[in-house]
Design an enzyme around this catalytic site. Structure first.
Site, PDB file in Angstrom:
ATOM      1  N   ASP A 306       0.804  -1.221   0.000  1.00  0.00           N
ATOM      2  CA  ASP A 306       0.000   0.000   0.000  1.00  0.00           C
ATOM      3  C   ASP A 306       0.838   1.272   0.000  1.00  0.00           C
ATOM      4  OD1 ASP A 306      -2.364  -1.325  -0.271  1.00  0.00           O
ATOM      5  OD2 ASP A 306      -2.826  -1.370   1.860  1.00  0.00           O
ATOM      6  N   GLY A 313      -0.350   7.746   1.075  1.00  0.00           N
ATOM      7  CA  GLY A 313      -0.563   9.120   1.530  1.00  0.00           C
ATOM      8  C   GLY A 313      -1.521   9.880   0.625  1.00  0.00           C
ATOM      9  N   ASN A 389     -10.551  -1.748  -0.599  1.00  0.00           N
ATOM     10  CA  ASN A 389     -11.597  -2.199   0.314  1.00  0.00           C
ATOM     11  C   ASN A 389     -11.320  -1.815   1.760  1.00  0.00           C
ATOM     12  OD1 ASN A 389      -9.473  -4.195  -0.339  1.00  0.00           O
ATOM     13  ND2 ASN A 389     -10.413  -5.409   1.279  1.00  0.00           N
ATOM     14  N   TYR A 390     -10.030  -1.617   2.102  1.00  0.00           N
ATOM     15  CA  TYR A 390      -9.673  -1.372   3.498  1.00  0.00           C
ATOM     16  C   TYR A 390      -9.512   0.112   3.802  1.00  0.00           C
ATOM     17  CZ  TYR A 390      -8.917  -5.902   5.722  1.00  0.00           C
ATOM     18  OH  TYR A 390      -9.106  -7.112   6.314  1.00  0.00           O
ATOM     19  N   TYR A 392      -7.483   2.482   6.811  1.00  0.00           N
ATOM     20  CA  TYR A 392      -6.496   2.402   7.889  1.00  0.00           C
ATOM     21  C   TYR A 392      -6.315   3.767   8.522  1.00  0.00           C
ATOM     22  CZ  TYR A 392      -4.980  -1.915   5.500  1.00  0.00           C
ATOM     23  OH  TYR A 392      -4.927  -3.142   4.909  1.00  0.00           O
ATOM     24  N   HIS A 444      -5.315 -13.569   5.496  1.00  0.00           N
ATOM     25  CA  HIS A 444      -4.300 -12.643   4.994  1.00  0.00           C
ATOM     26  C   HIS A 444      -3.570 -11.997   6.161  1.00  0.00           C
ATOM     27  CE1 HIS A 444      -7.988 -10.338   5.720  1.00  0.00           C
ATOM     28  NE2 HIS A 444      -7.190  -9.348   6.051  1.00  0.00           N
TER      29      HIS A 444
END
Ligand code: CO
Length: 656
Positions: A306, A313, A389-390, A392, A444
């Protein structure tokens, strides 16, 4: 104790300030004039070229240089360029070889492009029609970074591997309906579909997951929750200046933001009896990687860097007061370059606030009758990203007792699959959880690499591994109850590749052999790892080669200004071996020298049923604690609680 001078001269602060919009525009103009920006050129990355710390501290403060990664999405040409706006010049221009160097990070164009192209492909249309999926307008195509070339036809091409999801209505959560078993491989430069691999026909999960629609959630709102208001009638206790230098309760740090790493904290110091003492020169999350563990043919390649592939960022959220952040909040905007090379402002990307953090210390003394307690509070600097999908959240915490904590909050939607069903003997499928009828979530990991450029009371530091040890029985330990601490010095880069071991309470102490505390011992800060699993992948696998950083909890390297990214500068489709595994081959000395710690931490995620349809926050991180840094508890000067909250001996809403 010898107190070093405060290391951060105003010119250094200015040299390290976050990239400004006018600087981005100036860089764009220079590149354009040099002919490096065509109508099909995309700016994959633009950021401050990290100055050499040794030159900065020697007072040799040069003009600010910027690093730019360009990809021409019609020719595939890639340039890694360094630009100096104050000299109005290009400093270096390197052309990447896609086979050896890999690809520039993913650009936004690719997300829309793949669906447009794949929607026209006869083989994909046939694969969908075989599953009864004929309304193409409902089919979302999800581009996934391609891992590495698997055959000659793929070699040197800029690829995405794609899955399909069904979105029944514009409001529908497509992740609930994966069309599993079909993988499309596309060249995003030539816009050719190279292959449509139709491995297996699995039913598309039908149950919706529309948590975001009040009409879908079949329960009334939970009753009885009364408001919690946080008020700071005199305002927050921190200040921040024009270079984003933040000062709070003795802490001092410069907040910067980078398109690749997100928050970058610089020159973190803490005051000790009025003297600021350095702890960290630079701290960031330099990489994060999400490897999926389902080896089935349609998804074995799935793993996402990522930072290195997606530049997280740039995906920072604009935070909303009252929802994302509560209390007395100060927001900072983030400025990054858009893919067009022009400044793009992300409003309210960084959230700064202070919060109550429970008890700091407390004692009721039976002999002298005293009863004292102090409340802790912490300064929080955070941002949140959405990467596919995530979602953070990245949170740095600074406490009154000298502690620094880092926490990632992982939430959003787990990556879904079609659950293939239990085995004939009733055993569950070994590589995924079943979250809803027929809906799977492959196992995962979320593995993060914190780059901690330490500066404990000065540049030259050493690292010891500390762990608990049962003393063998002997004349010194006749009853077999002796507990001791084993201290092992990590001398060089090969000794300093370490795994956590919670059964021994293993921590790593960064100390300064040139500065002693009042007891005559080296001052230090200790890194407390969570000790969760590192990368679970065979050492011969592609992902092991590409993400070798994530196979150890700790690496220590001597400082080099261009060693910033633990999986290498270019990660997208890179064959592997770059970054940490390459640097440590020299087995350089890491004792009493300027060192960088690389700490791998993260979650190994076996999704729970309760992680669907949206996942409650799961946390991971690490802690840095002063360890002989101060001469005693550094928080004795914290005043008793202010306001009328604390009434020693009083009764408040007491129930008997
Ligand atoms: Co997860």
């Amino acid at each position: 104790m010898t107190s070093p001078q405060h290391p951060v001269a105003p010119l250094v602060v200015a040299a390290l300030a976050t990239v400004g919009a006018s600087e981005i525009s100036a860089v764009h103009a220079i590149l354009h004039r040099a002919g490096l920006v065509t109508p099909t050129t995309h700016f994959a990355y633009l950021g401050l070229l990290e100055p050499d710390k040794r030159e900065l501290f020697a007072g040799d403060i040069r003009s600010r240089h910027f690093r730019v990664m360009l990809v021409d999405m019609s020719s595939g040409d890639q340039h890694d360029v360094v630009v100096s706006p104050s000299d109005d010049a290009i400093v270096t221009d390197r052309v990447l070889d896609p086979v050896r160097d890999g690809q520039m990070p993913v650009v936004l164009l690719e997300f829309g492009l793949v669906e447009e192209v794949i929607h026209q492909d006869e083989r994909w249309l046939a694969a969908m029609a075989r599953r009864g999926l004929t309304d193409v307008s409902k089919l979302r195509v999800n581009p996934l970074s391609a891992q590495v070339a698997q055959n000659d036809d793929e070699a040197g091409r800029r690829l995405q591997r794609c899955f399909t999801f069904v979105q029944n209505t514009p409001e529908d959560l497509g992740w609930a309906h994966p069309v599993d078993g079909v993988t499309v491989i596309i060249d995003v430069v030539t816009r050719e579909v190279l292959d449509v691999i139709d491995y297996v026909d699995l039913p598309v999960p039908q149950e919706d997951g529309n948590f975001h629609l009040a009409s879908w959630v079949d329960e009334p709102p939970r009753a009885g929750l009364k408001p919690i208001e946080i008020t700071q009638p005199e305002g927050p206790s921190f200040t921040i200046d024009e270079n984003q230098v933040l000062s709070w309760a003795g802490w001092n740090l410069q907040v910067a933001f980078d398109q690749r790493e997100g928050l970058v904290l610089r020159n973190v110091t803490i005051e000790d009896h009025g003297t600021p003492r350095p702890v960290l020169y630079r701290a960031s999350i330099a990489e994060m990687m999400v490897p999926y563990g389902d080896p089935s043919p349609q998804r074995w390649f799935q793993n996402f860097f990522d930072c290195g592939e997606y530049l997280l960022g740039g995906f920072a959220n604009s935070l909303e007061f009252g929802c994302d952040c509560i209390g007395d909040i100060t927001y900072l905007d983030a400025v990054v370059a858009g893919n067009d090379g022009q400044p793009r402002v992300i409003p309210q990307a960084i959230c700064i606030h202070e919060e109550d953090a429970g008890i700091l210390w407390k004692h009721s003394d039976n002999w002298n009758g005293s009863s004292d307690s102090r409340r802790n509070r912490r300064l929080v600097v955070s941002f949140f990203v959405t990467v596919g999908n995530y979602d953070y959240g990245f949170y740095w915490y600074f406490s009154l007792d000298g502690k620094i904590e880092f926490e990632v909050k992982a939430t959003g939607i787990v990556f879904t699959s079609a659950y293939p069903g239990d085995g004939a003997d009733g055993s569950p499928y070994p590589f995924a959880s079943e979250l809803a009828p027929g809906l799977g979530a492959p196992y995962h990991q979320h593995l993060f690499s914190a780059r901690l450029d330490m500066m404990v009371d000065g540049l030259d530091n050493s690292v010891d591994e500390l762990e608990a040890m049962l003393m063998p029985r002997g004349p010194q330990n006749p009853h077999g109850t002796g507990i001791t601490q084993r201290v092992t010095r990590l001398h060089d880069e090969s000794e300093a590749q370490r795994m956590a071991d919670n059964s021994k309470g293993r921590v790593w102490l960064v100390s300064n052999p040139n500065v002693q505390n009042r007891l005559g011992r080296d001052v230090g800060y200790a890194l407390y790892p969570e000790g969760q699993p590192t990368l679970l992948a065979d050492s011969e696998s592609d992902i092991y080669r590409r993400a070798t950083f994530s196979t150890r909890h700790l690496w220590v390297t001597p400082y080099e200004p261009d060693e910033l990214y633990p999986a290498g500068d270019f990660v997208n489709q890179h064959p592997g071996g770059a970054g940490l595994p390459e640097w440590v081959k020299g087995n350089r000395n890491v004792e009493n020298t300027d060192i960088v710690l690389w700490h791998t931490f993260g979650l190994t995620h076996f999704p729970r049923v309760e992680d669907w349809p949206i996942m409650p926050v799961d946390s991971t991180g690490f802690v840095l604690k002063p360890h002989g840094f101060f001469g005693r508890n550094p928080s004795l000067d914290v005043p008793e609680s202010m306001g009328d909250h604390c009434h020693p001996g009083g009764e408040h809403h007491a129930h008997h």
